[in-house]
Design a protein around this motif. Structure first.
Motif, mmCIF file in Angstrom:
data_model
loop_
_atom_site.group_PDB
_atom_site.id
_atom_site.type_symbol
_atom_site.label_atom_id
_atom_site.label_comp_id
_atom_site.label_asym_id
_atom_site.label_seq_id
_atom_site.Cartn_x
_atom_site.Cartn_y
_atom_site.Cartn_z
ATOM 1 N N LEU A 289 0.866 -1.186 0.000
ATOM 2 C CA LEU A 289 0.000 0.000 0.000
ATOM 3 C C LEU A 289 0.897 1.228 0.000
ATOM 4 O O LEU A 289 1.889 1.276 0.739
ATOM 5 N N SER A 290 0.567 2.209 -0.815
ATOM 6 C CA SER A 290 1.337 3.453 -0.822
ATOM 7 C C SER A 290 0.390 4.635 -0.946
ATOM 8 O O SER A 290 -0.719 4.520 -1.486
ATOM 9 N N LYS A 291 0.818 5.756 -0.431
ATOM 10 C CA LYS A 291 0.052 7.005 -0.557
ATOM 11 C C LYS A 291 0.992 8.176 -0.336
ATOM 12 O O LYS A 291 2.108 8.023 0.182
ATOM 13 N N SER A 292 0.538 9.349 -0.730
ATOM 14 C CA SER A 292 1.321 10.569 -0.513
ATOM 15 C C SER A 292 0.439 11.612 0.151
ATOM 16 O O SER A 292 -0.798 11.528 0.128
ATOM 17 N N GLY A 293 1.070 12.588 0.756
ATOM 18 C CA GLY A 293 0.358 13.686 1.397
ATOM 19 C C GLY A 293 1.124 14.982 1.224
ATOM 20 O O GLY A 293 2.357 14.986 1.158
ATOM 21 N N VAL A 294 0.391 16.080 1.126
ATOM 22 C CA VAL A 294 0.991 17.413 0.991
ATOM 23 C C VAL A 294 0.305 18.347 1.971
ATOM 24 O O VAL A 294 -0.924 18.321 2.120
ATOM 25 N N VAL A 295 1.091 19.174 2.648
ATOM 26 C CA VAL A 295 0.560 20.172 3.575
ATOM 27 C C VAL A 295 1.218 21.515 3.296
ATOM 28 O O VAL A 295 2.440 21.601 3.151
ATOM 29 N N LEU A 296 0.408 22.569 3.187
ATOM 30 C CA LEU A 296 0.893 23.940 3.045
ATOM 31 C C LEU A 296 0.501 24.717 4.297
ATOM 32 O O LEU A 296 -0.613 24.569 4.803
ATOM 33 N N GLY A 297 1.418 25.537 4.796
ATOM 34 C CA GLY A 297 1.129 26.311 5.997
ATOM 35 C C GLY A 297 1.708 27.705 5.922
ATOM 36 O O GLY A 297 2.626 27.979 5.143
ATOM 37 N N ALA A 298 1.178 28.602 6.741
ATOM 38 C CA ALA A 298 1.680 29.981 6.815
ATOM 39 C C ALA A 298 1.422 30.530 8.207
ATOM 40 O O ALA A 298 0.428 30.168 8.857
#
Length: 392
Positions: A289-298
């Motif tokens: 099983l594989s997955k990716s995640g992205v988070v943007l913050g300020a």
């Protein structure tokens, strides 16, 4: 007579403390007691599930947000070496929330003994934050990266598609670690979690475990730029199918970046790619099983006021079954958003209020990374709250 005895006892304690402090000062021993008390009053729900009967309607609650108590000690050893020790334990302000048996005491956090070598780095032995967990909060500006006002779930979760949750945001136990000094902006950290549960060869039907873990982190800081990379491997944890046999492997690559603008505003990015594998799986058990995640913050600070926010996306999973048939990972993704405001009452105490949401796709099951509500498949979790944080 009683009053006189109390005065004499008090004087003896004062002399003892003064003597101890004097001995510490003479030896160079430094001891620091520190802690955080953080609690929030919240309203949270998880509605819109694929099975309406599994919805969790809105409810109020008081949440403990990674409160802790610790002691740090250091003493010069000569020849550029310093002895170190640290004990940190979680403290539950809301001890009725899953912690009544332990009272106010929580689990151990970073606890270690070590030696620091000047201009080289520090060797540690104990329980500690490894590289993936260290890197997970790069794009997250919530205090200590905890509570429903974070968006780390898009990095740390996999939408409920494994028997147990990935452990990349969990501290390493039984660990030997090295954290280097910074050389021309570059530093490294390496951790090895010992395989204390390694089993004998046994028979064809008995467990064959070799549960060691490795973790590597790199950081490069120059001017307003902060870059972080981490790679972590956890063997024989049985995460994907609950297997108790050897050769299961969980791997995670994580990239983090922060950049400070001339205005003082900090922009941040987090990217995560994880892969869980079980090569011995059969039938409809998953082999990978594989997955990716992205988070943007300020984050922006103006005087006593702080505002920050974040937006995260968790991808659909990709997977395969042991019998070679297709594994459907469609509609297992989610999005996550948070916005928060802090008022810095003084250097020790702040007030915070926030609003956050996790919106799952029809087969998604993401939750807040910490302080979640346990949504059913396809549900949308929403939270608003306010709290106080005192640090010393």
């Amino acid at each position: 007579m009683k009053k006189q005895s109390l005065m004499m006892a008090g004087a003896a304690v004062a002399v003892c403390l003064a003597t101890t402090q004097g001995a510490q000062a003479q030896s160079g021993l430094q001891t620091t007691v520190y802690g955080v008390a953080d609690a929030q009053f919240e309203h949270i729900d998880a509605v819109g599930a694929a099975v309406p009967a599994q919805d969790k309607p809105g409810r109020f609650r008081l949440s403990n947000v990674s409160s802790e108590l610790g002691i740090k000690a250091s003493i010069p050893l000569g020849r550029g070496m310093t002895g170190l020790a640290q004990y940190t334990t979680g403290i539950s302000i809301d001890n009725a929330n899953g912690g009544t048996t332990g009272g106010m005491w929580g689990s151990a956090k970073d606890v270690f003994v070590g030696i620091s070598f000047a201009d080289i780095g520090t060797v540690k032995l104990g329980r500690m934050t490894a590289a993936a967990r260290w890197n997970s909060g790069t794009a997250d500006f919530s205090p200590m990266g905890a509570g429903v006002q974070d968006n780390q779930g898009m990095l740390s979760g996999n939408s409920g598609q494994s028997v147990t949750g990935p452990q990349f945001n969990v501290r390493f136990d039984n660990t030997l670690g090295f954290e280097s000094a910074r050389f021309h902006g570059l530093s490294a950290r390496v951790y090895f979690s010992a395989n204390e549960n390694k089993s004998a060869a046994g028979t064809a039907t008995s467990p064959h475990l070799d549960d060691k873990s490795y973790s590597l982190g790199l950081q490069y800081v120059t001017g307003p730029l902060d870059l972080r990379f981490s790679h972590e491997v956890r063997d024989d944890k049985g995460t994907l199918n609950g297997s108790t046999d050897r050769k299961t492997r969980d791997r995670d690559f994580r990239f983090g970046m922060r950049y400070t603008l001339p205005t003082g505003t900090i922009l941040a990015l987090g990217y995560d790619r994880m892969r869980l594998s079980d090569p011995n799986a059969t039938g409809t058990a998953k082999t990978r099983l594989s997955k990716s995640g992205v988070v943007l913050g300020a984050k922006h600070v103006f005087g006593e006021h702080v505002v920050y926010g974040g937006y995260g996306v968790g991808s659909d999973v990709r997977c395969a079954y042991g019998n070679g048939s297709a594994c459907n990972g469609a509609d297992t993704g989610a999005t996550n958003a948070v916005i928060a405001y802090q008022y810095l009452i003084n250097p020790q105490m702040l007030f915070e209020t926030f609003a956050a949401i996790v919106k799952n796709e029809s087969r998604g099951k993401y939750d807040f990374d910490a302080g979640g509500v346990g949504p059913a498949t396809g549900a949308k979790s929403r939270a608003i709250g306010a709290g106080l944080r005192y640090a010393f």
